[in-house]
Write an enzyme that holds these catalytic residues in place. Structure first.
Site, PDB file in Angstrom:
ATOM      1  N   TYR A   1     -43.424 -29.703 -55.592  1.00 44.18           N
ATOM      2  CA  TYR A   1     -42.668 -30.756 -54.793  1.00 44.18           C
ATOM      3  C   TYR A   1     -43.177 -32.038 -55.358  1.00 44.18           C
ATOM      4  O   TYR A   1     -42.370 -32.943 -55.701  1.00 44.18           O
ATOM      5  CB  TYR A   1     -42.754 -30.815 -53.205  1.00 44.18           C
ATOM      6  CG  TYR A   1     -41.873 -29.876 -52.774  1.00 44.18           C
ATOM      7  CD1 TYR A   1     -40.344 -30.108 -52.511  1.00 44.18           C
ATOM      8  CD2 TYR A   1     -42.173 -28.473 -52.347  1.00 44.18           C
ATOM      9  CE1 TYR A   1     -39.554 -28.908 -51.933  1.00 44.18           C
ATOM     10  CE2 TYR A   1     -41.434 -27.478 -51.855  1.00 44.18           C
ATOM     11  CZ  TYR A   1     -40.080 -27.715 -51.637  1.00 44.18           C
ATOM     12  OH  TYR A   1     -39.165 -26.905 -51.146  1.00 44.18           O
TER      13      TYR A   1
ATOM     14  N   PHE B   1     -23.816 -17.408 -52.821  1.00 41.29           N
ATOM     15  CA  PHE B   1     -24.548 -17.297 -53.958  1.00 41.29           C
ATOM     16  C   PHE B   1     -25.061 -18.703 -54.619  1.00 41.29           C
ATOM     17  O   PHE B   1     -23.750 -19.289 -55.220  1.00 41.29           O
ATOM     18  CB  PHE B   1     -24.108 -16.289 -55.089  1.00 41.29           C
ATOM     19  CG  PHE B   1     -24.125 -15.116 -54.497  1.00 41.29           C
ATOM     20  CD1 PHE B   1     -24.902 -14.285 -54.148  1.00 41.29           C
ATOM     21  CD2 PHE B   1     -22.778 -14.484 -54.447  1.00 41.29           C
ATOM     22  CE1 PHE B   1     -24.857 -13.017 -53.698  1.00 41.29           C
ATOM     23  CE2 PHE B   1     -22.310 -13.241 -54.030  1.00 41.29           C
ATOM     24  CZ  PHE B   1     -23.585 -12.531 -53.561  1.00 41.29           C
ATOM     25  N   GLY B   2     -26.098 -19.035 -54.360  1.00 45.22           N
ATOM     26  CA  GLY B   2     -26.631 -20.578 -54.787  1.00 45.22           C
ATOM     27  C   GLY B   2     -26.633 -21.305 -53.618  1.00 45.22           C
ATOM     28  O   GLY B   2     -26.877 -20.899 -52.548  1.00 45.22           O
TER      29      GLY B   2
ATOM     30  N   GLU C   1     -40.547 -23.406 -45.229  1.00 49.50           N
ATOM     31  CA  GLU C   1     -41.269 -22.180 -46.350  1.00 49.50           C
ATOM     32  C   GLU C   1     -42.349 -21.604 -45.978  1.00 49.50           C
ATOM     33  O   GLU C   1     -42.509 -20.338 -46.080  1.00 49.50           O
ATOM     34  CB  GLU C   1     -41.101 -22.895 -47.904  1.00 49.50           C
ATOM     35  CG  GLU C   1     -39.524 -23.235 -48.382  1.00 49.50           C
ATOM     36  CD  GLU C   1     -39.495 -24.160 -49.319  1.00 49.50           C
ATOM     37  OE1 GLU C   1     -40.403 -24.526 -50.007  1.00 49.50           O
ATOM     38  OE2 GLU C   1     -38.569 -24.625 -49.743  1.00 49.50           O
TER      39      GLU C   1
ATOM     40  N   ARG D   1     -33.854 -13.369 -60.817  1.00 48.91           N
ATOM     41  CA  ARG D   1     -32.751 -13.511 -60.168  1.00 48.91           C
ATOM     42  C   ARG D   1     -32.851 -12.717 -58.733  1.00 48.91           C
ATOM     43  O   ARG D   1     -33.453 -11.962 -58.545  1.00 48.91           O
ATOM     44  CB  ARG D   1     -31.516 -12.797 -60.953  1.00 48.91           C
ATOM     45  CG  ARG D   1     -31.501 -13.432 -62.351  1.00 48.91           C
ATOM     46  CD  ARG D   1     -30.634 -14.683 -62.293  1.00 48.91           C
ATOM     47  NE  ARG D   1     -30.192 -15.347 -63.532  1.00 48.91           N
ATOM     48  CZ  ARG D   1     -31.160 -16.006 -64.327  1.00 48.91           C
ATOM     49  NH1 ARG D   1     -32.429 -16.208 -63.916  1.00 48.91           N
ATOM     50  NH2 ARG D   1     -30.992 -16.334 -65.378  1.00 48.91           N
ATOM     51  N   GLN D   2     -31.909 -13.203 -58.105  1.00 47.28           N
ATOM     52  CA  GLN D   2     -31.827 -12.819 -56.568  1.00 47.28           C
ATOM     53  C   GLN D   2     -30.647 -11.634 -56.643  1.00 47.28           C
ATOM     54  O   GLN D   2     -29.500 -11.922 -56.914  1.00 47.28           O
ATOM     55  CB  GLN D   2     -31.563 -13.713 -55.458  1.00 47.28           C
ATOM     56  CG  GLN D   2     -32.701 -14.798 -55.166  1.00 47.28           C
ATOM     57  CD  GLN D   2     -32.411 -15.917 -56.011  1.00 47.28           C
ATOM     58  OE1 GLN D   2     -31.445 -16.394 -56.600  1.00 47.28           O
ATOM     59  NE2 GLN D   2     -33.756 -16.327 -56.162  1.00 47.28           N
ATOM     60  N   TYR D   3     -30.863 -10.338 -55.965  1.00 45.82           N
ATOM     61  CA  TYR D   3     -29.969  -9.368 -55.855  1.00 45.82           C
ATOM     62  C   TYR D   3     -30.041  -8.841 -54.411  1.00 45.82           C
ATOM     63  O   TYR D   3     -31.087  -8.644 -53.949  1.00 45.82           O
ATOM     64  CB  TYR D   3     -30.411  -8.169 -56.573  1.00 45.82           C
ATOM     65  CG  TYR D   3     -30.088  -8.668 -58.452  1.00 45.82           C
ATOM     66  CD1 TYR D   3     -29.175  -8.646 -58.875  1.00 45.82           C
ATOM     67  CD2 TYR D   3     -31.434  -8.751 -59.135  1.00 45.82           C
ATOM     68  CE1 TYR D   3     -28.634  -9.006 -60.287  1.00 45.82           C
ATOM     69  CE2 TYR D   3     -31.209  -9.078 -60.313  1.00 45.82           C
ATOM     70  CZ  TYR D   3     -30.059  -9.361 -60.884  1.00 45.82           C
ATOM     71  OH  TYR D   3     -29.926  -9.757 -62.212  1.00 45.82           O
TER      72      TYR D   3
END
Length: 432
Positions: free
Chosen positions: A110, A425-426, A153, A217-219
């Site tokens: 950050y 998504f996003g 987080e 990538r996210q799945y």
């Protein structure tokens, strides 16, 4: 497998914004509306040039297509526009926090983002304008928002079974359709996997030789939780690839939406290692006993399969379920036999309806699909949509236009918005 969580103690901790600072932030909203994408495009360019290791974190294809710059510009604008009351943007903050933890964003990053974002604003707005109290207000505003993310987080990391990347192996690959292949991923240490919420996703990370760095990538997880493996069902994304005059792949100007997806399809074989993050995501099956309606299009069926499989488990909740799916044709209709078998086995509480927009010659009406054409809610019987059940929960996943149509159609039929859940998504807002 690590559970080390980086501290944020060394970062700036400014006090809450003063009324005067909030007014200064609000006054910059028109500037962000006009120059936001220019600012964020410059920000990413300069930050990644100075910190090339961050290319392992950010999506190369989204960078090239400008999607990340656009998404960040929208987020900065929304933050400034709602600086007096952040309530409207909190759902997006939650969504982004889950995305961040899935790729192991840490507090020290950050500081890097803040430095280059403020520098980009200064360069575009002008150092003669973006200075003094205005600069200080934005610096304080940035760190106030950063700590909202960092704190959330940290909570997500603390609740996870591991933090960062864990070594897995591709135990099995199964072709589900011409476009979608399932990968069964098992942890190499053999330790059992903690349960996740059906509908959540994992990130996978692989080195992309053509790019020279890692990409993640996210799945969506496409099976009910179990302690032995994760299953993801990945769509092949052909994209458009260009070459230089020497015949080499042009990774600078190529438009390629599926680097990792294509690797998983074409070059990642059974037995190969892969790095996997713990499951995250705020889109998941609720815990009630209310009826469930699962509406999907294309590869949007993947989180729905996880929900459906959970709902029909022997030890699962005996809820009424409707499966409503859109596909182009029988060749790309993934999990066709699986869903048909579930419907037959649980006919007392599972209903389904399949739409083919362009059925092939071999497709048979009544066997492979129920309706030819786009998925339109007026073509779905009321009993399948469970409209008489005033507590029914609706889950929607697919292309953005599809989700917007489904959400608008459900609301038009009297379904309260709180009972409609959409997977985005996003980092954008849920389609209204």
């Amino acid at each position: 497998m690590s559970k080390i969580i980086e501290s944020s103690d060394s970062l700036p901790h400014p006090p809450p914004l003063t009324p005067e600072q909030r007014k200064l932030i609000t006054a910059t909203v028109p500037i962000l509306a006009e120059h936001g994408v220019t600012i964020t495009t410059l920000f990413y360019k300069q930050m990644l040039e100075a910190n090339p290791d961050l290319r392992n974190v950010f999506s190369h294809s989204k960078q090239q297509r400008g999607h990340q710059a656009e998404a960040l510009a929208r987020a900065v604008y929304a933050y400034a526009a709602n600086i007096e009351d952040l309530t409207p943007i909190l759902p997006v903050v939650e969504r982004i926090a889950h995305k961040h933890t899935s790729v192991h964003i840490v507090p020290s990053q950050y500081a890097i983002v803040g430095k280059y974002l403020l520098e980009a604003i200064t360069q575009i707005v002008g150092a003669d304008v973006f200075k003094g109290d205005l600069y200080d207000a934005w610096a304080a505003a940035y760190w106030n928002l950063a700590h909202i993310f960092i704190d959330r987080e940290r909570e997500l990391y603390e609740a996870a079974q591991w933090v960062g990347w864990r070594d897995f192996v591709v135990a099995k690959k199964v072709r589900e359709s011409e476009e979608i292949t399932s990968l069964y991923l098992k942890p190499t240490d053999g330790k059992p996997l903690a349960p996740y919420r059906p509908g959540q996703y994992i990130s996978v990370q692989k080195f992309v030789p053509e790019l020279g760095f890692y990409q993640s990538r996210q799945y969506s997880l496409s099976d009910a939780p179990n302690p032995e493996y994760f299953r993801i069902s990945v769509k092949r994304e052909p994209g458009v690839r260009t070459v230089t005059s020497t015949g080499a792949l042009d990774t600078t100007h190529a438009t390629h939406p599926g680097w990792v997806s294509n690797l998983l399809h074409a070059t990642v074989d059974e037995g190969e290692a892969i790095e996997v993050a713990f499951p995250y995501g705020e889109f998941f099956l609720d815990d009630s006993s209310a009826p469930v309606v699962l509406l999907s299009a294309g590869v949007g069926l993947t989180p729905m399969i996880a929900m459906l499989n959970t709902l029909v488990k022997a030890d699962g909740p005996a809820r009424e379920v409707s499966w409503v799916q859109a596909a182009r044709n029988e060749r790309v209709h993934a999990f066709k036999d699986h869903v048909a078998n579930i419907r037959a086995a649980y006919s007392d509480r599972v209903k389904s309806m399949i739409f083919y927009s362009h059925p092939g010659e071999g497709a048979q009406l009544g066997r492979d699909y129920d309706v030819e054409g786009r998925l339109e809610l007026e073509k779905v019987p009321k009993e399948v949509l469970r409209l008489d059940a005033k507590d029914a929960q609706y889950y929607v996943c697919g292309p953005e236009a599809f989700m917007a149509d489904m959400i608008a159609g459900l609301k038009g039929r009297g379904v309260d918005g709180e009972r409609i859940h959409a997977e985005v998504f996003g980092a954008g807002a849920t389609p209204a």
